[in-house]
Design an enzyme around this catalytic site. Structure first.
Site, short mmCIF file in Angstrom:
data_model
loop_
_atom_site.label_atom_id
_atom_site.label_comp_id
_atom_site.label_asym_id
_atom_site.label_seq_id
_atom_site.Cartn_x
_atom_site.Cartn_y
_atom_site.Cartn_z
CD GLU A 43 -7.05 14.20 6.40
OE1 GLU A 43 -7.97 14.37 5.54
OE2 GLU A 43 -5.83 13.01 6.93
CG ASN B 239 -3.65 14.62 12.36
OD1 ASN B 239 -2.51 14.85 13.18
ND2 ASN B 239 -3.98 13.86 12.32
CG HIS C 184 0.45 10.81 6.24
ND1 HIS C 184 1.36 10.00 6.50
CD2 HIS C 184 0.07 11.21 6.47
CE1 HIS C 184 0.70 8.64 6.86
NE2 HIS C 184 -0.55 10.00 7.58
CD GLU D 25 -2.44 10.94 10.93
OE1 GLU D 25 -2.01 9.96 9.54
OE2 GLU D 25 -3.15 11.30 10.60
CG ASP E 23 3.99 7.58 6.07
OD1 ASP E 23 3.94 8.45 5.95
OD2 ASP E 23 3.01 6.82 6.18
C1 XIL Z 1 -5.53 5.40 6.74
C2 XIL Z 1 -4.89 4.10 7.90
O1 XIL Z 1 -3.65 4.01 7.99
C3 XIL Z 1 -5.41 2.34 6.26
O2 XIL Z 1 -5.00 2.13 6.92
C4 XIL Z 1 -6.70 3.17 6.04
O3 XIL Z 1 -7.54 2.29 5.23
C5 XIL Z 1 -7.06 4.57 5.54
O4 XIL Z 1 -6.48 5.94 6.62
N1 XIL Z 1 -3.96 10.98 7.73
C6 XIL Z 1 -5.13 10.12 8.52
C7 XIL Z 1 -5.42 9.06 9.33
O5 XIL Z 1 -5.11 11.24 9.83
O6 XIL Z 1 -6.19 8.10 9.81
C8 XIL Z 1 -4.66 7.91 7.44
O7 XIL Z 1 -5.06 6.46 8.46
C9 XIL Z 1 -4.01 8.31 6.84
C10 XIL Z 1 -4.11 9.43 6.50
#
Ligand code: XIL
Length: 371
Positions: free
Chosen positions: A166, A209, A244, A273, A275
């Site tokens: 990020e 990422n 996400h 990641e 969802d």
């Molecule tokens: C999130 C975790 O899922 C949570 O448990 C934590 O509180 C915060 O981080 N982007 C990312 C991940 O790269 O590492 C994050 O994970 C979600 C967003």
């Protein structure tokens, strides 16, 4: 009580036992049968299917589900900088090690997440003994020590790392995020992080990422960063789409354009990641409003099914560039989206429900053969 009055009871108990035995036997047969295939088996010829895990998921019914369905895991939090090196020179390995041993024992691959981020990063790394910001030289040295130590420890066990997470700003008028890394080092920390990781494990695949990788403005910023890294000969292998996503975005065109754009640089793509939130995308934290419904209606479920079907269709088409698809959490029983960004609002973003049963979307994702 006489024997005669006990007989019906006994025969009822026997029938129940018999039924139970038959059910257990049938389940065991189903588990053995070649038709009982998990996501990982159905997608064997495409890409590994991963899931983000915490220590608590590695025993009981969730562990069983991981072993049946997934062949790659990512530590949800355990390998982040604040978790691994909370104080300078003090490394906490226990949780990350347990995740690695679970994977090794069960023949599961591991993605490392992550080596350099503006969040979940301990404050000490940016500060000197006087409490003031350290110099660029000191910060890069600390970054190097951290990356070298962590990557070395899991050398040969972690096949891909999210090296920088990020770094691009959400504001399209800015390029890089105004993080402490950027304030102290300028943009050099990005190339350096990749170089340190590559030196520690030349075989590991290294990823940049980020989220919203398919929104056109952000896509172009990320493209610009990746192109400049490639042009400078920085060892970057690919881009991680955090994915996400939601019912609203991305649409098929935006997803395809993003895959095409990044892969035109010769980069691989991993979906890191995944969802699918049932709510529109938001980033600022807030409380759930009393008038806000968080019921998973049939209409929302149908839209989610269609979205999952679309994205997996596109993933399959691009199997030559997509080298992993990882879900962020196992099931709707626990998702980080129940707390973020709206505290206390339930979400239903994954393929398994609270009871770990496959949702409609799951069947849509695995039954694609005849489409
Ligand atoms: C999130 C975790 O899922 C949570 O448990 C934590 O509180 C915060 O981080 N982007 C990312 C991940 O790269 O590492 C994050 O994970 C979600 C967003």
């Amino acid at each position: 009580m006489s024997r005669a009055t006990n007989f019906p009871k006994l025969s009822r108990s026997l029938s129940i036992c018999f039924l139970l035995l038959i059910t257990i036997y049938a389940q065991a047969q189903r588990a053995k049968s070649p038709h009982h295939q998990g996501l990982k088996d159905v997608y064997k010829k495409y890409f590994p299917i991963g899931v983000a895990v915490a220590l608590r998921n590695l025993h009981g019914d969730e562990a069983q589900l991981i072993k049946t369905q997934f062949n790659s895991i990512t530590a949800e939090n355990a390998m982040k900088m604040a978790a691994i090196q909370p104080k300078e020179g003090v490394f906490y390995w226990k949780d990350a090690d347990s995740i690695i041993s679970f994977a090794v024992k069960n023949g599961i691959k591991v993605r490392g997440h992550n080596l350099c981020w503006h969040e979940q990063t301990p404050d000490w790394i940016f500060k000197g003994a006087d409490g003031k910001a350290v110099t660029k030289t000191v910060l890069l040295q600390r970054l190097k020590t951290h990356i070298t130590t962590v990557v070395n420890r899991y050398k040969g066990k972690i096949y891909a790392w999210d090296v920088v997470n990020e770094a691009i700003d959400d504001n399209p008028n800015h390029f890089l995020r105004d993080s402490k890394w950027y304030q102290i080092c300028g943009e050099d920390f990005i190339a350096k992080a990749f170089e340190y990781a590559h030196a520690a494990d030349p075989a590991a695949k290294l990823y940049y990422n980020d989220y919203n990788t398919e929104r056109p403005e952000k896509r172009e910023q990320i493209y610009r960063l990746l192109k400049s890294l490639k042009d400078k000969g920085v060892p970057v292998d690919g881009v991680g789409f955090q994915a996400h996503w939601s019912l609203q975005e991305p649409d098929e065109g935006a997803l395809r354009s993003a895959i095409e754009r990044y892969s035109s640089l010769g980069l691989k793509i991993q979906i890191t990641e995944l969802d699918l939130s049932i709510y529109p995308w938001e980033i600022s934290k807030r409380m759930k409003r009393p008038d806000e419904s968080d019921v998973f209606t049939a209409e929302l479920e149908n839209r989610q099914v269609a979205k999952y079907a679309m994205i997996f269709k596109v993933f399959r088409e691009y199997k030559n560039v997509i080298t992993n698809v990882t879900f962020w959490n196992i099931s709707d029983r626990y998702s980080w989206l129940n707390e973020f960004p709206v505290m206390g609002r339930k979400n239903y973003p994954l393929l398994f429900d609270r009871n770990l049963q496959p949702k409609k979307a799951y069947w849509e994702v695995i039954n694609f053969k005849n489409k």
